[in-house]
Scaffold this active site. Structure first.
Site, PDB file in Angstrom:
ATOM      1  N   ASP A 256       0.855  -1.172   0.000  1.00  0.00           N
ATOM      2  CA  ASP A 256       0.000   0.000   0.000  1.00  0.00           C
ATOM      3  C   ASP A 256       0.908   1.246   0.000  1.00  0.00           C
ATOM      4  O   ASP A 256       2.098   1.136   0.279  1.00  0.00           O
ATOM      5  CB  ASP A 256      -0.877  -0.048   1.258  1.00  0.00           C
ATOM      6  N   ASP A 258      -0.009   5.202   1.076  1.00  0.00           N
ATOM      7  CA  ASP A 258      -0.115   6.151   2.204  1.00  0.00           C
ATOM      8  C   ASP A 258      -0.252   5.410   3.540  1.00  0.00           C
ATOM      9  O   ASP A 258      -1.123   4.566   3.697  1.00  0.00           O
ATOM     10  CB  ASP A 258      -1.317   7.076   1.994  1.00  0.00           C
ATOM     11  N   HIS A 265      -0.825  12.055   5.276  1.00  0.00           N
ATOM     12  CA  HIS A 265      -1.261  13.392   5.710  1.00  0.00           C
ATOM     13  C   HIS A 265      -2.694  13.632   5.281  1.00  0.00           C
ATOM     14  O   HIS A 265      -2.997  14.663   4.692  1.00  0.00           O
ATOM     15  CB  HIS A 265      -0.419  14.481   5.042  1.00  0.00           C
ATOM     16  N   GLY A 266      -3.554  12.688   5.473  1.00  0.00           N
ATOM     17  CA  GLY A 266      -4.894  12.857   4.930  1.00  0.00           C
ATOM     18  C   GLY A 266      -4.805  12.700   3.435  1.00  0.00           C
ATOM     19  O   GLY A 266      -4.152  11.792   2.938  1.00  0.00           O
ATOM     20  N   ASN A 299      -5.340   3.177  -3.322  1.00  0.00           N
ATOM     21  CA  ASN A 299      -6.605   3.858  -3.609  1.00  0.00           C
ATOM     22  C   ASN A 299      -6.357   5.358  -3.585  1.00  0.00           C
ATOM     23  O   ASN A 299      -5.854   5.870  -2.580  1.00  0.00           O
ATOM     24  CB  ASN A 299      -7.645   3.548  -2.523  1.00  0.00           C
ATOM     25  N   CYS A 337      -6.157   3.335  -8.043  1.00  0.00           N
ATOM     26  CA  CYS A 337      -7.582   3.456  -8.380  1.00  0.00           C
ATOM     27  C   CYS A 337      -7.969   4.909  -8.193  1.00  0.00           C
ATOM     28  O   CYS A 337      -7.828   5.453  -7.098  1.00  0.00           O
ATOM     29  CB  CYS A 337      -8.415   2.559  -7.460  1.00  0.00           C
ATOM     30  N   CYS A 356     -16.277   0.732  -8.342  1.00  0.00           N
ATOM     31  CA  CYS A 356     -15.442   0.021  -9.310  1.00  0.00           C
ATOM     32  C   CYS A 356     -14.931  -1.295  -8.717  1.00  0.00           C
ATOM     33  O   CYS A 356     -15.150  -1.576  -7.549  1.00  0.00           O
ATOM     34  CB  CYS A 356     -14.253   0.906  -9.684  1.00  0.00           C
ATOM     35  N   ASP A 385      -1.608  -0.943   5.664  1.00  0.00           N
ATOM     36  CA  ASP A 385      -1.959  -0.458   7.006  1.00  0.00           C
ATOM     37  C   ASP A 385      -3.464  -0.367   7.210  1.00  0.00           C
ATOM     38  O   ASP A 385      -3.908   0.156   8.217  1.00  0.00           O
ATOM     39  CB  ASP A 385      -1.325   0.916   7.250  1.00  0.00           C
TER      40      ASP A 385
HETATM   41 ZN   LIG Z   1     -11.318   2.006  -9.129  1.00  0.00          ZN
END
Ligand SMILES: [Zn+2]
Length: 449
Positions: A256, A258, A265-266, A299, A337, A356, A385
């Protein structure tokens, strides 16, 4: 089909190791580099080979002759003085076929040449083999648009403060001869030394010709310095070159982004907001060194929310590449994504506001990576995470490590059950690469080696 190999380099930097032989005749695994290339060409049905010789031509001719012993037909074009990679190619212009493969004699590669030729669109002037490496800061880098067309070539050294995608020109090309005609007409007036990446390709771009990028994880490395030659020899002996073919399914560590690799950081919508978590670069480097693929799957609903464009996202990923590259680490591929299922954001892009299959815990991006990179799922892991990482891994049939910086490795929480827990990505990668949790086929059984 024709293969053109530039083999005129003097090999000054390799002198100690070559004993005065031309660079392409240096030994790797019991045969000259150049012989590996000849055998690769034959494997993929290319039997016309033109070797562009300069320094040490007699050694090359003496070894290969007309190529009959290798089942190919070899001819030679000699340059009296060094003309550079493009100059030596233009020097052979009249002997080139309409479409040909070009490589440099000091590289070791295991690339499916037939597949690359099939990718080459004869309407474009050249297709460049591109891949990430562990030293982008001192490599020639290529910038592509979303259609894989070359937008710019950035030769090293790169100015401080700049950062680019880790997409290195590996010096393997498919070229349409017609694109060279004008350049050749000019060149034959002065016979100046020219380089393919620094001179020829920029001239073609300036003429409005289209250059295309071909990204692949297949093995290709230059052996032009003593350190690189030793590395290539190690890779050959350890079987890494052979495993570098797309025919061999490789294990991957899916990561992953972030909160796993960089601080979360959001919503990250600015390249400057990317900062690596402690140990993340070394963890990726450990994956690189192990021969597994490092594949990021993330994502990024900021795009659907209208808070970050695709171009900006590319800049964010360029900076991520650059920071990793400073630590000699690289990501083999990154998939994201851009969708988000819920409406109600002021700048949202309605075309991307969909439910999706690629948003984790969906597995569509993992599937795409598996197809494109030929991944061996029996030996692959996910590190992330969030619950969606663990769920995606479970659906995809691979074990996962949950990285949770805020809680102890044994704490109980609401997450789906991962195979392992760790506090940092370093711990997670160590665990995955560690022999206890090594990338053995599952179910784990005792095996005699
Ligand atoms: Zn997607």
């Amino acid at each position: 089909m024709q293969l053109v190999i530039t083999a005129g380099g003097k090999g000054t930097r390799l002198k100690e190791l070559t004993g005065g032989l031309p660079k392409p005749m240096v030994d790797v695994g019991g045969k000259p580099l150049l012989e590996h290339q000849v055998l690769l060409a034959r494997k993929y049905g290319i039997r016309d080979i033109l070797i562009l010789t300069g320094f040490g031509a007699e050694h090359i001719k003496q070894h290969f002759g007309d190529g009959a012993a290798w089942g190919v037909s070899i001819s030679y074009q000699h340059e009296e003085q060094p003309l550079g990679t493009a100059g030596s190619l233009l020097n052979a212009f009249e002997r080139l076929q309409d479409v040909f493969v070009m490589m440099y004699g000091d590289t070791l590669l295991n690339v499916d040449l037939r597949r690359m030729l099939a990718f080459h669109d004869t309407c474009v002037s050249a297709t460049l083999f591109l891949h990430p490496n562990d030293h982008p800061q001192d490599s020639d880098l290529v910038e592509l648009n979303s259609e894989n067309q070359v937008q710019a070539l950035h030769s090293y050294p790169h100015a401080p403060g700049q950062y680019f995608q880790n997409l290195v020109n590996a010096a393997l090309y498919v070229i349409s001869k017609r694109a060279l005609t004008d350049v050749w007409q000019q060149w034959r007036q002065n016979l100046k030394a020219l380089d393919v990446c620094r001179d020829l390709f920029p001239k073609l771009l300036a003429q409005g010709e289209i250059l295309q990028g071909y990204r692949s994880r297949e093995y290709i490395k230059d052996a032009g310095t003593p350190v690189r030659l030793q590395k290539v020899r190690r890779h050959y002996e350890s079987g890494r070159v052979q495993a570098g073919s797309l025919e061999t399914a490789l294990p991957a560590v899916f990561l992953d982004r972030d909160g796993t690799l960089n601080y979360d950081h959001g919503w990250i919508n600015d390249p400057e907001k990317i900062s690596l978590l402690p140990g993340a670069a070394d963890a990726i480097k450990a994956i690189n060194d192990s021969g597994c693929l490092a594949v990021v799957v993330t994502n990024q609903p900021v795009i659907a929310r209208g808070e970050c464009s695709e171009a900006r996202m590319q800049q964010i990923h360029n900076r991520l590449d650059w920071l990793l590259g400073e630590a000699h680490a690289y990501i083999d591929a990154l998939y994201y994504c851009p969708h988000h299922p819920h409406s109600g954001f002021p700048l949202e892009r309605r075309d991307l506001k969909i439910a999706c299959d690629c948003r984790k815990p969906g597995t569509a991006l993992l599937e795409t990576a598996k197809q494109e990179l030929n991944i061996n799922l029996n030996r692959s892991w996910m590190i992330g995470d969030s619950d969606s990482d663990i769920r995606a891994a479970t659906k995809f049939g691979i074990p996962a490590v949950l990285v949770n910086r805020n809680q102890g490795p044994n704490s109980e929480d609401h997450y789906s059950e991962p195979r392992l827990r760790s506090r940092t990505v370093s711990e997670a990668v160590n665990a995955v690469l560690n022999e206890q949790f090594s990338l053995q086929p599952r179910p784990v059984v005792a095996q005699s080696q």
